[in-house]
Scaffold this motif. Structure first.
Motif, PDB file in Angstrom:
ATOM      1  N   ALA A 261     -10.179  12.385   3.008  1.00 50.32           N
ATOM      2  CA  ALA A 261      -9.808  12.402   1.585  1.00 50.32           C
ATOM      3  C   ALA A 261      -8.394  11.914   1.345  1.00 50.32           C
ATOM      4  O   ALA A 261      -7.972  11.778   0.197  1.00 50.32           O
ATOM      5  CB  ALA A 261      -9.959  13.825   1.021  1.00 50.32           C
ATOM      6  N   GLY A 262      -7.641  11.647   2.411  1.00 46.37           N
ATOM      7  CA  GLY A 262      -6.239  11.293   2.264  1.00 46.37           C
ATOM      8  C   GLY A 262      -5.982   9.808   2.350  1.00 46.37           C
ATOM      9  O   GLY A 262      -6.892   8.976   2.386  1.00 46.37           O
ATOM     10  N   GLY A 263      -4.702   9.487   2.392  1.00 44.91           N
ATOM     11  CA  GLY A 263      -4.295   8.099   2.511  1.00 44.91           C
ATOM     12  C   GLY A 263      -4.028   7.451   1.170  1.00 44.91           C
ATOM     13  O   GLY A 263      -4.351   7.996   0.115  1.00 44.91           O
ATOM     14  N   PRO A 264      -3.452   6.268   1.189  1.00 50.46           N
ATOM     15  CA  PRO A 264      -3.130   5.571  -0.061  1.00 50.46           C
ATOM     16  C   PRO A 264      -4.375   4.993  -0.724  1.00 50.46           C
ATOM     17  O   PRO A 264      -5.342   4.620  -0.063  1.00 50.46           O
ATOM     18  CB  PRO A 264      -2.180   4.461   0.398  1.00 50.46           C
ATOM     19  N   THR A 265      -4.332   4.930  -2.031  1.00 54.72           N
ATOM     20  CA  THR A 265      -5.422   4.301  -2.782  1.00 54.72           C
ATOM     21  C   THR A 265      -5.290   2.782  -2.716  1.00 54.72           C
ATOM     22  O   THR A 265      -4.261   2.243  -2.291  1.00 54.72           O
ATOM     23  CB  THR A 265      -5.375   4.745  -4.246  1.00 54.72           C
ATOM     24  N   VAL A 266      -6.327   2.111  -3.156  1.00 56.22           N
ATOM     25  CA  VAL A 266      -6.279   0.648  -3.219  1.00 56.22           C
ATOM     26  C   VAL A 266      -5.138   0.200  -4.120  1.00 56.22           C
ATOM     27  O   VAL A 266      -4.405  -0.754  -3.805  1.00 56.22           O
ATOM     28  CB  VAL A 266      -7.623   0.079  -3.725  1.00 56.22           C
ATOM     29  N   ALA A 267      -4.952   0.882  -5.233  1.00 50.13           N
ATOM     30  CA  ALA A 267      -3.883   0.511  -6.164  1.00 50.13           C
ATOM     31  C   ALA A 267      -2.518   0.674  -5.504  1.00 50.13           C
ATOM     32  O   ALA A 267      -1.624  -0.173  -5.670  1.00 50.13           O
ATOM     33  CB  ALA A 267      -3.972   1.359  -7.436  1.00 50.13           C
ATOM     34  N   GLN A 268      -2.337   1.759  -4.761  1.00 49.39           N
ATOM     35  CA  GLN A 268      -1.057   1.971  -4.080  1.00 49.39           C
ATOM     36  C   GLN A 268      -0.816   0.901  -3.027  1.00 49.39           C
ATOM     37  O   GLN A 268       0.293   0.369  -2.901  1.00 49.39           O
ATOM     38  CB  GLN A 268      -1.030   3.371  -3.452  1.00 49.39           C
ATOM     39  N   VAL A 269      -1.829   0.599  -2.255  1.00 51.36           N
ATOM     40  CA  VAL A 269      -1.686  -0.432  -1.222  1.00 51.36           C
ATOM     41  C   VAL A 269      -1.377  -1.778  -1.861  1.00 51.36           C
ATOM     42  O   VAL A 269      -0.508  -2.525  -1.390  1.00 51.36           O
ATOM     43  CB  VAL A 269      -2.961  -0.510  -0.364  1.00 51.36           C
ATOM     44  N   TYR A 340      -1.051   0.213   4.886  1.00 49.31           N
ATOM     45  CA  TYR A 340      -0.196  -0.605   4.025  1.00 49.31           C
ATOM     46  C   TYR A 340       0.060  -1.976   4.655  1.00 49.31           C
ATOM     47  O   TYR A 340      -0.012  -3.015   3.981  1.00 49.31           O
ATOM     48  CB  TYR A 340       1.134   0.095   3.787  1.00 49.31           C
ATOM     49  N   LEU A 341       0.380  -1.981   5.955  1.00 43.14           N
ATOM     50  CA  LEU A 341       0.740  -3.235   6.619  1.00 43.14           C
ATOM     51  C   LEU A 341      -0.390  -4.254   6.578  1.00 43.14           C
ATOM     52  O   LEU A 341      -0.151  -5.463   6.508  1.00 43.14           O
ATOM     53  CB  LEU A 341       1.125  -2.958   8.078  1.00 43.14           C
ATOM     54  N   TRP A 342      -1.630  -3.789   6.592  1.00 45.84           N
ATOM     55  CA  TRP A 342      -2.777  -4.695   6.635  1.00 45.84           C
ATOM     56  C   TRP A 342      -3.540  -4.727   5.303  1.00 45.84           C
ATOM     57  O   TRP A 342      -4.718  -5.088   5.263  1.00 45.84           O
ATOM     58  CB  TRP A 342      -3.709  -4.305   7.776  1.00 45.84           C
ATOM     59  N   SER A 343      -2.858  -4.365   4.232  1.00 45.39           N
ATOM     60  CA  SER A 343      -3.449  -4.408   2.889  1.00 45.39           C
ATOM     61  C   SER A 343      -4.781  -3.663   2.807  1.00 45.39           C
ATOM     62  O   SER A 343      -5.692  -4.057   2.085  1.00 45.39           O
ATOM     63  CB  SER A 343      -3.648  -5.867   2.436  1.00 45.39           C
ATOM     64  N   GLY A 344      -4.900  -2.609   3.607  1.00 42.05           N
ATOM     65  CA  GLY A 344      -6.103  -1.793   3.594  1.00 42.05           C
ATOM     66  C   GLY A 344      -7.247  -2.341   4.422  1.00 42.05           C
ATOM     67  O   GLY A 344      -8.308  -1.690   4.519  1.00 42.05           O
TER      68      GLY A 344
END
Length: 591
Positions: A261-269, A340-344
């Motif tokens: 359930a964690g991690g950055p969202t697509v919008a954040q990335v 983040y580094l790999w755009s998700g």
């Protein structure tokens, strides 16, 4: 005829000499202390050893210790020193060394009775103050440790352990007297000691340890069944535990539910990586199999591979096989940095093998950690190897702490590792990890154990952060393997060998955040570093067992994401540092 002995009444009259008066005053002053020690049948060599043991225990170790633990370790050190002193005296006595004259022994008792307490107070006060030196090295504010509380705790613990040891000695003597009815006295004495030692071992390693494990099982199994605050069931098909998943939400366990359930969202990335890479962000894939998801390590590994296939993970740019810690936890900042580094365009898979804390899981579940790491990687590698060579994701091995131990389990050598992966990142690797041990022992001459150089850094590099790994362009061949480890991380440097051997990381020039006052003492240093592990994550990031502020550059070195400059990496690391723990996102907002 010989002269009669000189009696008190026959002594010459007159006032005593000044030296005699001083001696009498000294005996009157020291008499109460000597009688107090004598009534308790304490050993002079033992008390001298206790003072030395206390001194050793009060020296700094890798991390600052709170007052309570400082006092307990001091007391244990004093008790160990007392035992050593008594043991040395016993050996010398059995070897036939004569006792010093009674006059010398009395004077030695008088000196120790007065000087010993004074020295003990000084040692405790100075040792408590030394903790501030360690705090400064790891970036903590100064904090006065109460020497009074430390001293009281050390006295209570030391006397308690000595009293317990005496009970065991009396018990062994009684057993020896009983056995002496049937076997020779010397053999009975040895047998008495052995039987009592085995009894203590059985009680400690058998009964007591089993109780600790059973209680921990009860406590942590309940914890594993819970869910962290703010964590909601996921709905994205790219996450395990979703309605489309082969793994049920309830079977993931607490840490598994937090992970998916964690991690950055697509919008954040997209906000962070889009301006850098120009690529359109996609939702990262996260796959997890909990203890309750399948019955065996092999079945959980197969289930994870099935999840990877279901989610399309083998079509991603990067596929990470991650080792989890004892509770099934994975470090959120480190995995988010890669996403983040790999755009998700990533997939991360891991499995749970325990729900106990890592220190207890190592004692109970070390084999399960090894099996989980080997089964998961082998299953993923087999499926990955079936893909066309020009159409595979980068296969990366990753682990933190006990997860690093599990992640390295599939590899018998660095050659085996580098022929089966496209890169590896291991963080805070425990000292007992075989591959780490082989690499560290075989390091290039002149390189220190806390930051070894292996084969001039052509494949494997060690560092406290990315800046220590050096430039990837400077002879670092792919696949690149990076180990992050701090000189002050007790998880990395704890070893059973500390009981009897001085480690290289203390014999050689030491790391920048390790006090120059740290010294190795048999048994004592082992106890200090053991306790340090409980505070490994309580110090500021960049020290101890905290690595979140070093991961961006390390991931960039290992995986070489396109488009990122040094300034971009610095900005991303700042984002990771500022967010500390990235938000746990509800399922509806994932993707």
């Amino acid at each position: 005829m010989d002269a009669a002995p000189l009696t008190h009444d026959a002594r010459p009259a007159g006032p005593p000499a000044p030296a005699a008066r001083a001696g009498a005053a000294w005996r009157r002053a020291t008499g109460p202390f000597v009688r107090w020690f004598a009534r308790r049948h304490l050993s002079w060599p033992g008390l001298l050893g206790a003072l030395l043991g206390l001194t050793a225990a009060m020296t700094p170790s890798l991390l600052p210790r709170p007052t309570l633990y400082l006092g307990v370790i001091a007391g244990v050190g004093a008790a160990v020193g007392y035992a050593v002193g008594v043991g040395v005296a016993w050996v010398l006595h059995r070897a036939g060394l004569p006792l010093p004259p009674a006059r010398f022994r009395n004077r030695a008792w008088q000196v120790l009775a007065w000087l010993g307490p004074v020295l003990a107070v000084v040692v405790v006060a100075v040792g408590a103050a030394w903790q501030d030196d360690v705090r400064a090295l790891v970036g903590q504010p100064r904090q006065t440790s109460s020497a009074v509380i430390v001293g009281v705790l050390a006295l209570a613990v030391g006397l308690g352990l000595i009293a317990a040891a005496r009970v065991l000695v009396r018990l062994s003597r009684r057993v020896a007297r009983l056995l002496g009815r049937w076997i020779p006295a010397r053999a009975a004495s040895v047998a008495g000691v052995l039987l009592v030692t085995l009894l203590v071992y059985w009680l400690a390693a058998g009964v007591l340890f089993r109780v600790v494990v059973d209680v921990s099982d009860s406590v942590y199994s309940g914890t594993n069944a819970g869910t962290d605050e703010g964590v909601e069931p996921v709905t994205s098909p790219l996450r395990s535990g979703s309605p489309d998943s082969l793994v049920t939400w309830d079977s993931l366990g607490r840490q598994g539910r937090t992970f998916v359930a964690g991690g950055p969202t697509v919008a954040q990335v997209d906000t962070v990586a889009g301006p850098v890479t120009g690529a359109t962000a996609v939702e990262p894939i996260r796959v997890y199999a909990g203890l309750d998801s399948a019955g065996t390590a092999r079945e959980r590994a197969d289930l994870a591979v099935a999840e990877l296939e279901r989610t399309g993970a083998f079509d991603r740019a990067v596929l990470v096989v991650a080792g989890a810690t004892g509770t099934g936890w994975t470090e959120p900042q480190q995995l988010a940095a890669l996403e983040y580094l790999w755009s998700g365009d990533t997939a991360v898979a891991t499995v749970q093998y325990s729900f106990l804390p890592s220190w207890l899981s190592f004692l109970v579940d070390a084999e399960r950690a090894t099996d989980a790491g080997r089964e998961l990687f082998d299953a993923v590698h087999a499926r990955w190897s079936a893909l066309p060579e020009d159409d595979r994701p980068l296969l990366i091995s990753y682990g933190l702490s006990l997860g690093s131990f599990a992640a390295q389990a599939p590899f018998g050598s660095v050659g085996d590792l580098t022929t089966r992966v496209d890169g590896a990142l291991y963080v805070g690797t425990p000292n007992f990890t075989p591959l780490w041990g082989t690499l560290t022992t075989g390091r290039d001459p002149g390189s220190p154990e806390w930051q070894p150089v292996v084969d001039d850094g052509t494949s494997v590099r060690f560092g406290s952060g990315a800046e220590d790994l050096g430039s990837p362009d400077a002879g670092w061949d792919a696949p690149r393997v990076a180990y992050l480890q701090h000189a002050s991380d007790p998880v990395v440097w704890w070893s059973w060998d500390l009981l009897t051997q001085q480690p290289d990381w203390l014999a050689e020039p030491r790391g920048p955040d390790v006090s120059g006052r740290v010294r190795w003492f048999p048994v004592i240093t082992f106890l200090q570093v053991t306790v340090d592990q409980f505070f490994g994550v309580s110090v500021p990031d960049g020290h101890g067992h905290n690595y979140a502020s070093q991961v961006v550059g390390a991931w960039a070195d290992v995986t070489d994401p396109p488009g990122w400059t040094a300034d971009d990496l610095t900005d991303l690391q700042t984002l990771i540092d500022e967010t500390l723990t990235l938000p746990t996102l509800p399922g509806a907002s994932v993707g």
